[in-house]
Each structure stands twice: as C-alpha cells, then as structure tokens.
Write a protein that holds these residues in place. Sequence first.
Motif: not given
Length: 191
Positions: A50, A41-44, A46-47, A152, A38
């Motif tokens: 998008e 981090p996965p949520h970043i 994903d952001q 971030w 990774e």
Amino acid sequence: MATDSLYILNESVKNDIEKETARLELQHRFFDDAMNNELLPPHIMDQLAETPSPRVCEIAAGTAIWLKELAKTLPASAELVGLDFDVSKFPEPEALPSNISLGFVDAYEPFPMEYQNRFDVVHLRHFILATKKDHGVLLVQNLLSLLRPGGWLVWVEAGAPLASAEPPSEALFQVQKIYYNFIKAAGLEIE
Ligand SMILES: C[S@@+](CC[C@H](N)C(=O)[O-])C[C@H]1O[C@@H](n2cnc3c(N)ncnc32)[C@H](O)[C@@H]1O
C-alpha cells in the motif's frame, strides 16, 4: 571489515568467496522453505504493497539474495538498500535490479545520516553469530535509528539451540552442545 568483529565465517572463506556465496544462497533456500516462502510477515508485506515507494534496508545483506527476491514482489519505485561490512560477496551492480543499492556499514557503528529515519522496514537474519554479548541493546538502538516513525524491524533467527528432533537424536544433541560451547567461548550473545 571491522577488525574486532566476532563474526568468523568471512575470515574462514576470505580466499574462497564463491564457496561462501554458495553457502549463503543455500542457507537462503533452507530458510525460505521453513518460512513457507514468506520473505516478510504478511501484514508487513500488505503494508508495503500500500506504500507507493516503499523503502527497505537489509543489514548484513551478504550476497543480497533476500533483497533480490523481495524486489520481485515490490514496484520498481521501491528503494532497496543492502548493507554489510564485507562487500566482497556483493553482486556486481549490473546483476542487480536498478532499485537495489549496496553499501558498507558495520552494524555496531552509527549509520550514516543518509540512512537514518528513512526505512519502512529494516531486515536482518542469522545475525546471532555476529551479536556480541552485552551489545544487544546498542545494536537494536542502532537498527531502530534507520526506521521512519512506525517502521518495522524484522529480525529472523534460527539455530541448533532452537531445534528438536522426534524421536530424540544423539547427533542433534551433540551438534547443539558444540554450538552452545562455541557461542559461549566466542563471547557471543545467546540469551
Ligand atoms: C549474518 S549472515 C546474513 C546473510 C544473509 N543476509 C542471509 O540472510 O542469508 C552473514 C553476513 O553478516 C555480515 N556481518 C557480520 N557481522 C556484521 C556487522 N557487524 N556489520 C555488518 N555486517 C555484518 C557478514 O559480512 C555476512 O555477509
């Protein structure tokens, strides 16, 4: 390169860029493994997926290996900027995807206006050996100046003081002692 820097690894290898490049790329592989491949981090991630034209900056980019790997996961419209105060390890522009650009900065100096309030993500890694004692707040404020509102800051560290072995290892204990004494003697930040 800044003359008052505490970062010693560039000095020891300034006549052997290839060796230092190989070391940093090997270090990337170890880290990649430890992070389960990774890059963020996965949520970043994903952001960023998008965001139509995500902008990512890496401070202390070294050989730009992390940025090159990240570029494979983002659209060509992404803007990827790698900054370092030793540009000797940068790849030639022809060896980079066209959406990666590299430049000089000292992370302890205010960043050029063109980079300020610009990035969705600012990433840095293994910066502990370049983090001056009592300069941590200044450094973080400087790094935050690069982010757009809501962006971030991703700072990844690893080091002997954080490692443990089971069963306990005398060798690891000795390495940790040497590392700790070095960091203290060099006036680097460890807290
Ligand atoms: C901190 S490590 C990071 C290497 C690479 N980004 C990685 O993750 O494998 C080494 C890099 O930090 C850079 N560096 C150390 N102190 C710096 C500073 N004050 N400003 C900018 N770059 C710095 C060095 O020139 C070197 O390329």
